[in-house]
Scaffold this active site. Sequence first.
Site, mmCIF file in Angstrom:
data_model
loop_
_atom_site.group_PDB
_atom_site.id
_atom_site.type_symbol
_atom_site.label_atom_id
_atom_site.label_comp_id
_atom_site.label_asym_id
_atom_site.label_seq_id
_atom_site.Cartn_x
_atom_site.Cartn_y
_atom_site.Cartn_z
ATOM 1 N N HIS A 6 0.872 -1.186 0.000
ATOM 2 C CA HIS A 6 0.000 0.000 0.000
ATOM 3 C C HIS A 6 0.906 1.232 0.000
ATOM 4 C CE1 HIS A 6 -3.467 2.392 0.578
ATOM 5 N NE2 HIS A 6 -3.825 2.086 1.812
ATOM 6 N N HIS A 26 -2.418 -1.970 -9.840
ATOM 7 C CA HIS A 26 -3.383 -1.371 -8.911
ATOM 8 C C HIS A 26 -4.645 -2.217 -8.923
ATOM 9 C CE1 HIS A 26 -5.832 1.650 -6.913
ATOM 10 N NE2 HIS A 26 -4.686 2.179 -6.534
ATOM 11 N N ASP A 73 2.699 5.750 -6.765
ATOM 12 C CA ASP A 73 3.956 5.612 -6.037
ATOM 13 C C ASP A 73 5.180 5.512 -6.929
ATOM 14 O OD1 ASP A 73 2.999 5.751 -3.479
ATOM 15 O OD2 ASP A 73 2.389 3.658 -3.473
HETATM 16 N N1 ACO Z 1 4.745 -6.591 -10.622
HETATM 17 C C1 ACO Z 1 4.643 -7.789 -11.219
HETATM 18 N N2 ACO Z 1 3.501 -8.488 -11.292
HETATM 19 C C2 ACO Z 1 2.406 -7.941 -10.741
HETATM 20 C C3 ACO Z 1 2.437 -6.681 -10.104
HETATM 21 C C4 ACO Z 1 3.661 -6.003 -10.067
HETATM 22 N N3 ACO Z 1 3.772 -4.806 -9.488
HETATM 23 N N4 ACO Z 1 1.207 -6.380 -9.640
HETATM 24 C C5 ACO Z 1 0.426 -7.416 -9.965
HETATM 25 N N5 ACO Z 1 1.147 -8.356 -10.644
HETATM 26 C C6 ACO Z 1 0.653 -9.600 -11.236
HETATM 27 C C7 ACO Z 1 0.396 -10.637 -10.182
HETATM 28 O O1 ACO Z 1 1.529 -11.446 -9.959
HETATM 29 C C8 ACO Z 1 -0.748 -11.411 -10.792
HETATM 30 O O2 ACO Z 1 -0.221 -12.227 -11.813
HETATM 31 P P1 ACO Z 1 -0.819 -13.717 -12.042
HETATM 32 O O3 ACO Z 1 -2.220 -13.484 -12.526
HETATM 33 O O4 ACO Z 1 0.089 -14.327 -13.039
HETATM 34 O O5 ACO Z 1 -0.772 -14.383 -10.695
HETATM 35 C C9 ACO Z 1 -1.561 -10.326 -11.497
HETATM 36 O O6 ACO Z 1 -0.606 -9.300 -11.810
HETATM 37 C C10 ACO Z 1 -2.680 -9.752 -10.649
HETATM 38 O O7 ACO Z 1 -2.145 -9.354 -9.402
HETATM 39 P P2 ACO Z 1 -2.931 -9.333 -8.045
HETATM 40 O O8 ACO Z 1 -1.970 -9.450 -6.924
HETATM 41 O O9 ACO Z 1 -4.072 -10.293 -8.110
HETATM 42 O O10 ACO Z 1 -3.568 -7.864 -8.082
HETATM 43 P P3 ACO Z 1 -4.137 -7.093 -6.860
HETATM 44 O O11 ACO Z 1 -5.207 -6.213 -7.388
HETATM 45 O O12 ACO Z 1 -4.489 -8.016 -5.735
HETATM 46 O O13 ACO Z 1 -2.875 -6.237 -6.352
HETATM 47 C C11 ACO Z 1 -1.360 -4.489 -5.964
HETATM 48 C C12 ACO Z 1 -2.738 -4.871 -6.492
HETATM 49 C C13 ACO Z 1 -1.208 -4.969 -4.500
HETATM 50 C C14 ACO Z 1 -1.220 -2.965 -5.959
HETATM 51 C C15 ACO Z 1 -0.274 -5.132 -6.848
HETATM 52 O O14 ACO Z 1 -0.388 -4.658 -8.170
HETATM 53 C C16 ACO Z 1 1.144 -4.904 -6.328
HETATM 54 O O15 ACO Z 1 1.615 -5.659 -5.470
HETATM 55 N N6 ACO Z 1 1.858 -3.842 -6.830
HETATM 56 C C17 ACO Z 1 3.180 -3.520 -6.342
HETATM 57 C C18 ACO Z 1 3.069 -2.734 -5.050
HETATM 58 C C19 ACO Z 1 2.567 -1.323 -5.258
HETATM 59 O O16 ACO Z 1 3.030 -0.596 -6.138
HETATM 60 N N7 ACO Z 1 1.629 -0.907 -4.397
HETATM 61 C C20 ACO Z 1 1.082 0.449 -4.433
HETATM 62 C C21 ACO Z 1 -0.351 0.425 -4.805
HETATM 63 S S1 ACO Z 1 -0.978 2.019 -4.960
HETATM 64 C C22 ACO Z 1 -1.210 2.511 -3.371
HETATM 65 O O17 ACO Z 1 -1.439 1.794 -2.468
HETATM 66 C C23 ACO Z 1 -1.124 3.911 -3.191
#
Ligand code: ACO
Length: 428
Positions: free
Chosen positions: A268, A307, A363
């Site tokens: 987050h 996201h 971010d």
């Molecule tokens: N890098 C690589 N792969 C990713 C990323 C990433 N940043 N984000 C998602 N994926 C992939 C996952 O591995 C998954 O792949 P799969 O289908 O092969 O298993 C797919 O994309 C979907 O991901 P989920 O985890 O199901 O998506 P979710 O909506 O639950 O997660 C989140 C959203 C937590 C923001 C995620 O994208 C992430 O971890 N990003 C990196 C951390 C980040 O930047 N957080 C800031 C968010 S914005 C904020 O809070 C202000």
Amino acid sequence: MGKDTFTIIDNRTGKSYEIPVTDDTIRAMDLRQIKVNEDDFGVMSYDPAFKNTASTRSKITFIDGAKGILRYRGYPIEEIAENATYLEAAYLVLFGELPTREQYEKWVYDITHHTMIHENMRQFLDGFRYDAHPMGMFISTVAAESTFYPEAKNVFDPESVELQTRRLVAKVPTIAAFSYRHSLGLRYSYPDNDLSYVGNFLNMMFKMTELKYKPNPIIERALEILWILHIDHEQNCSTTTMRVIGSAQADPYVAVAGAAAALSGPLHGGANERVLRMLKRIGSVENIPEYLKYVESGKERLMGFGHRVYKNYDPRARIIKNFAHEVFKVTGKNPMLDIALELEKRALNEEYFAKRKLYPNVDFYSGIIYQALGIPTEMFTVMFAIPRTVGWVAQWREMLADPEQKIARPRQIYDGPGERHFVPMDER
Ligand code: ACO
């Protein structure tokens, strides 16, 4: 045109049910009437991580994740970021309308005159170890404020709610800056009422021996825009935490502390800190292809990408990226920017990211600007918590006024053992 209902046929019993559909949504409680027999509890919906569950109606923030649209109280984020001051945007989010000049002046006066924290609070901060993480200090100190304002527990007293709103908005920059000064072993710099909300924060962070701190106007405006972009983002993890804690009628200080704790997680608000560490680790543009391969193998996430709601470019990331160049004209270029720009370009061309609709989020670029402004990496999430406090408080106020809300209490599907009987220790 058909009816705004669903007909559900329960194949277990052959019975049929007509369920209203409003705003493309059904009420989960309408499923409860679907039963196999009278003793049956009824059907529930199962939604780990609330991926498809609306927990509230809200008039604060609108997001269209597919189109990359973000609006506060109906106003596009781009217009607010370009035209509003931070406290003007905060007023809009908290109270629903842009302030008139008179309302604005009173609001600025009120916030400016609540920025001090009790001297005991300062001593409380002194108790942390010299290397304590500022986010931990921020969370604990906001929670400790609850002990100074016992009337904050009267969450249905409108006067108290207004007072705690002003106190929270006014005091979080002071708590944040004092946490930072403590981590450097520097004496605290007290609020200066001649400065703007953002200018005063810079004064509390960076004033050294000068008699009067004068913020650089471009840096002040850059920080103001960054904070405007972070004020609210509807029912995200920390805001949901705020509403859940608030739903038990806990006071707003402990609720904000809980929300800030959720924000501190790397998935987050902790992500901006991680982005900078990631860029440092990548080190140079040549290493990007190898790093992307590593991410695509599933070993690590590309921080600042992806996201839950945006499946398109996060509009906040676009605004930040565009004004980064303005900031760098004053501060000198942050070498991390070249790595970030190239990383973004390459990632967006990769099938892995395209297929999963992963774009830069807020971010991805915010940390690079914070760093250029002289804000240390450990402070990044605290920098996020300051403006988000406005969003948390706005959502908390909306929740308290919503007659449909009750204490938050999800259900579960019990998957553990059936009844069994206690076995004395020596017989196990
Ligand atoms: N890098 C690589 N792969 C990713 C990323 C990433 N940043 N984000 C998602 N994926 C992939 C996952 O591995 C998954 O792949 P799969 O289908 O092969 O298993 C797919 O994309 C979907 O991901 P989920 O985890 O199901 O998506 P979710 O909506 O639950 O997660 C989140 C959203 C937590 C923001 C995620 O994208 C992430 O971890 N990003 C990196 C951390 C980040 O930047 N957080 C800031 C968010 S914005 C904020 O809070 C202000």
